[in-house]
Design a protein around this motif. Sequence first.
Motif, PDB file in Angstrom:
ATOM      1  N   ARG A  73       6.373  22.924 -28.983  1.00 17.14           N
ATOM      2  CA  ARG A  73       6.980  21.865 -28.180  1.00 17.14           C
ATOM      3  C   ARG A  73       6.192  21.714 -26.874  1.00 17.14           C
ATOM      4  O   ARG A  73       5.346  22.531 -26.558  1.00 17.14           O
ATOM      5  N   ILE A  74       6.492  20.686 -26.141  1.00 20.69           N
ATOM      6  CA  ILE A  74       5.793  20.487 -24.877  1.00 20.69           C
ATOM      7  C   ILE A  74       6.800  20.373 -23.732  1.00 20.69           C
ATOM      8  O   ILE A  74       7.945  19.964 -23.940  1.00 20.69           O
ATOM      9  N   ASP A  75       6.351  20.763 -22.559  1.00 22.34           N
ATOM     10  CA  ASP A  75       7.154  20.540 -21.360  1.00 22.34           C
ATOM     11  C   ASP A  75       6.563  19.348 -20.618  1.00 22.34           C
ATOM     12  O   ASP A  75       5.585  18.735 -21.066  1.00 22.34           O
ATOM     13  N   PHE A  76       7.148  19.004 -19.496  1.00 19.02           N
ATOM     14  CA  PHE A  76       6.685  17.821 -18.779  1.00 19.02           C
ATOM     15  C   PHE A  76       5.258  17.982 -18.261  1.00 19.02           C
ATOM     16  O   PHE A  76       4.504  17.014 -18.171  1.00 19.02           O
TER      17      PHE A  76
ATOM     18  N   GLU B 299      -1.537  10.326 -31.131  1.00 23.66           N
ATOM     19  CA  GLU B 299      -1.292  11.317 -32.176  1.00 23.66           C
ATOM     20  C   GLU B 299      -0.511  10.748 -33.364  1.00 23.66           C
ATOM     21  O   GLU B 299      -0.389  11.420 -34.396  1.00 23.66           O
ATOM     22  N   GLY B 300       0.019   9.547 -33.215  1.00 20.38           N
ATOM     23  CA  GLY B 300       0.769   8.941 -34.306  1.00 20.38           C
ATOM     24  C   GLY B 300       2.221   9.339 -34.314  1.00 20.38           C
ATOM     25  O   GLY B 300       3.023   8.739 -35.042  1.00 20.38           O
ATOM     26  N   ALA B 301       2.593  10.359 -33.552  1.00 20.57           N
ATOM     27  CA  ALA B 301       3.978  10.800 -33.458  1.00 20.57           C
ATOM     28  C   ALA B 301       4.143  11.566 -32.161  1.00 20.57           C
ATOM     29  O   ALA B 301       3.182  12.141 -31.640  1.00 20.57           O
ATOM     30  N   LYS B 302       5.346  11.574 -31.634  1.00 18.90           N
ATOM     31  CA  LYS B 302       5.604  12.279 -30.383  1.00 18.90           C
ATOM     32  C   LYS B 302       6.071  13.702 -30.659  1.00 18.90           C
ATOM     33  O   LYS B 302       7.026  13.898 -31.421  1.00 18.90           O
ATOM     34  N   PRO B 303       5.414  14.702 -30.056  1.00 18.39           N
ATOM     35  CA  PRO B 303       5.840  16.087 -30.267  1.00 18.39           C
ATOM     36  C   PRO B 303       7.212  16.334 -29.647  1.00 18.39           C
ATOM     37  O   PRO B 303       7.652  15.621 -28.747  1.00 18.39           O
ATOM     38  N   ALA B 304       7.883  17.374 -30.138  1.00 24.26           N
ATOM     39  CA  ALA B 304       9.214  17.704 -29.636  1.00 24.26           C
ATOM     40  C   ALA B 304       9.134  18.159 -28.187  1.00 24.26           C
ATOM     41  O   ALA B 304       8.187  18.823 -27.776  1.00 24.26           O
ATOM     42  N   LEU B 305      10.150  17.810 -27.424  1.00 25.37           N
ATOM     43  CA  LEU B 305      10.223  18.178 -26.017  1.00 25.37           C
ATOM     44  C   LEU B 305      11.030  19.468 -25.875  1.00 25.37           C
ATOM     45  O   LEU B 305      12.082  19.630 -26.500  1.00 25.37           O
ATOM     46  N   ALA B 306      10.525  20.393 -25.077  1.00 22.54           N
ATOM     47  CA  ALA B 306      11.220  21.659 -24.859  1.00 22.54           C
ATOM     48  C   ALA B 306      12.599  21.408 -24.264  1.00 22.54           C
ATOM     49  O   ALA B 306      12.779  20.510 -23.437  1.00 22.54           O
ATOM     50  N   ASP B 307      13.583  22.212 -24.670  1.00 19.73           N
ATOM     51  CA  ASP B 307      14.964  22.021 -24.213  1.00 19.73           C
ATOM     52  C   ASP B 307      15.077  22.088 -22.692  1.00 19.73           C
ATOM     53  O   ASP B 307      15.864  21.363 -22.082  1.00 19.73           O
TER      54      ASP B 307
END
Length: 982
Positions: free
Chosen positions: A568-571, A291-299
């Motif tokens: 955001r994404i989770d594991f 994707e060219g960048a890593k999406p934010a990870l859910a808290d």
Amino acid sequence: MIRLKKRPLVGFLADPFNKSARAIELDGDQILITRRGRVATMPLQSIASAPFLRKGILGTALTIRSGDSRDVTLKGAGDHAAHDFSEQVSAAWTRVNLEALESEAARLDRILASVLSLAAPSRYPAACKIAPLLEEARALDISLLTKLNTEAIGPEAVARIAPVREFAANPQLARANAVSAFVTAELDRWKGFFDTIESKPLTPEQRLSVVVDEDATLVLAGAGSGKTSVITAKAAYLVKAGIRQPEEILLLAFAKNAAEEMSERVEARSGVPIVARTFHAIAYDIIGIVEGAKPALADHATDDMAFTNLIKQILKDLVYRLSEVSKAIIQFFAHFLVEPKTEWDFKTKHDFYTHMESQDLRTLQGEKVKSYEELQIANWLYENGVDYEYEPVYEHKIAETGRRDYQPDFRLTESGIYIEHFGVRREKARDGSEQLITAPFVDRDEYLAGMDWKRKVHAEHQTMLIETYSYERQEGRLLTGLAEKLAPHATLKPRPVDTIYDRIVELKQVDDFSKLLGTFLRKFKSGGYSLQDCETKSDRMKLGKRARAFLDVFAPVFEEYQKRLEGRIDFEDMILRAAHYADTGRYVSPFRHILVDEFQDISQSRARLVKALKAQHPDVRVFAVGDDWQSIFRFAGSDIHLMRHFGREFGGRFDGETGVHRTVDLGRTFRSVDQIAFAARTFVLQNPAQIDKKIVPAGTATEPAIRVVTVSKGEDEGKLNEVLAALSAAAALEAKPATVLILGRYRFNEPDMPALRRRFPQLKISFKTIHASKGLEADHVILLNADSGRMGFPSEIVDDPLLSLVSPEEEAFQNAEERRVMYVAMTRARQTLTILASNARPSSFVTELRKDPAYGISTAPGAEPEAHICGECGGRLLGVTGQDGRIWYRCEHLQHCGNLLPACPCCGTALPRRADGATEVRCSCGASYPTCPECEDGWLVERSGRYGKFQGCVRYPTCSGKAKISNGDQPAIPKPRRRNRV
């Protein structure tokens, strides 16, 4: 061109019906056959042998045999002409075969060289490496070698092609021999490496696991068997042997600290810079590359408590919206929070009572009830604002009947109406009439008599009784029927949904349910399930209304959860998205070897990522190290079936066989002495689904290594101190500190650790939950609170059947994962294992360990009470000290059974028991008493009544058994009978 014809007259006489060929011609590389005016062709390469001649009085017959059974014969030829033609065909046939062989000489030589190299292979002959060779050999065999005639090509050529043909015919044997040859030579070649790669030389099993390099290799690494050494050596070997470059090796661990430790260890021991990564780290990298960048990870992705709190907040928000969803949530808490089993689902009272106690049947009002159907009634009353008392003492004094005080199931406080729920169902008799029946372990006649007695009591005292029945629930109208019966007598005032939910929160029922929802959600996402999948599986498994009610709650919770991710994404998203990119080729993997640590903890989503990376190149190998006996993270999504079916999931293909893999059992433990190692193995293998493994212990115990210490109520701290004091004294004698690991099934089991450390400075004491102790070890292990109960060990709250909806297969064995948790606890110990268990309610695990001599469990003298079976329900009779200081024996199922017996009047400690067929009960002290004619466990003692002295049961008033005192002060004892009460 040469031609052979039959002579006219002789040919006619030899073949009057003209069945044989009229003429045969040799035309280049084929033969032309003329028969009845038609010409057919036969390629020379299809001829099976040289032409055959047979001379007769009517001329010579020539036969050419074809490989496809279409033989050609010409009769009545001249003898000289037939011989000349035969020699010409034979020469042409030989030439064609040799030319065909020569045309594929280069291909044959290349395949032959590869086949011959299998005698002493320089690399492990994995299926993925040999399968292309087999494909080529069989293709050549079919296209050429099968068509060559040994007679035509001669013995030298036959010998040349023989190895290829043998390999094509029996590749399994050839590969097996090649594997054996390679392993033997490689173990010898790398002996120095294996001797020095770790601080101690590797064991034979460890060495074997390193050189084996199958498409998929599973190393069964039991507790303390040195799995980290194997992974370290494997990674170093692959690079040092020139098999792979460091960047072609993917070393996977489950935890960040484990990955860091492994990276450091590999480089320190071998000098090979291979970076171990977690599944999430590699997945995140894959997403970033594509994707060219890593999406934010859910808290909440890295915080289990935050995740559970988020689920709790979603539940609360959904309830307070007062929508249909809120009704579904309240419906589940009120009627489906526990597994809806009744006495009809069990064969014995003991089994029924045990199940009921494990369910914590607590109503919305807060009291604990005795059956699921009573729970439904109580919660319906609470939901509808009908105030009630549970099991109140009946308002009128009942004439003495020998029964306990009458306590109806419910009393409505406003109207004074009583509700009795009767455990009866309806059944058609053979004559077509309908009769009431009871559960399998209930005395029907006695139960129906009890129903009649209760009805008469209410009739005599003119109190209103409303009856409900088990058959109403069976017919799906228990609560609607109750509403109809109450309609003339009570006004329903349904409580607001948010009020009920606040009550649920107050009762702390939301906490466990939120954990269940969270576990379900993670498994749902990681397994790629849909709601339709779950509904279909629920129907197939017949999970019924509870599963549907749960899915009615889960669906909106999951939808809301996905919304709150807000991009955001989770594991779970992380792994699945990375697997998708690898599946579709958007990510091109550089990895040729994938090494996975703690493989027993792998989930469906992680497995999918490994499979996707493996599928990118034909020669990728999976090397997995794990122990299915230590698979204890089901709540985190691990799926033990992936390891149990390792070959099916990750194996290669060869010679039509799928799931090709190799399993190596490390066997040897460097940790536990024999008594602990063998007992733990025996214990975990009670579940036949576990993979059998051999065990070689670290040493031999000179004293009993496993001990059970029974603990009375309130003695927990004192008993723990006694155990630690004994260990401290032993350590002082050896003049060196000993390590002690205190284990609990839950965090709340932790004792006052600072105080213990101050009290026993000779010991290095630590506490861990069993789950957190994986990978740790200590000289001595103390397991706390091995008691029965909902929050005991085995835990009775972790294996909710609902989780089977998002698991590939359900584990049929009872307490399957908890048994593995116990195995982990046992195998943390090097020298001794001490288990602290309740004297009154030891867990089923402790009972099993003490019962079977094979475990070699030591119990302090006099600490283990004699086992007595309750004659009323089949449970255990446990010795307790009453407020009066006397010893009593009560049934373990205190709430349901209530069987209570005094100790022997003579010795005051033991329990008199009746031998089969005896008319008296005897105590171990020698005293004997007349048996009670009414119950199984009681005996008769002298009592005084309004008519003088008589013999009465010691269980009075629960049992009204009695007998007259006859001459000689001996009671006249009627024939005993067994009573069943519910």
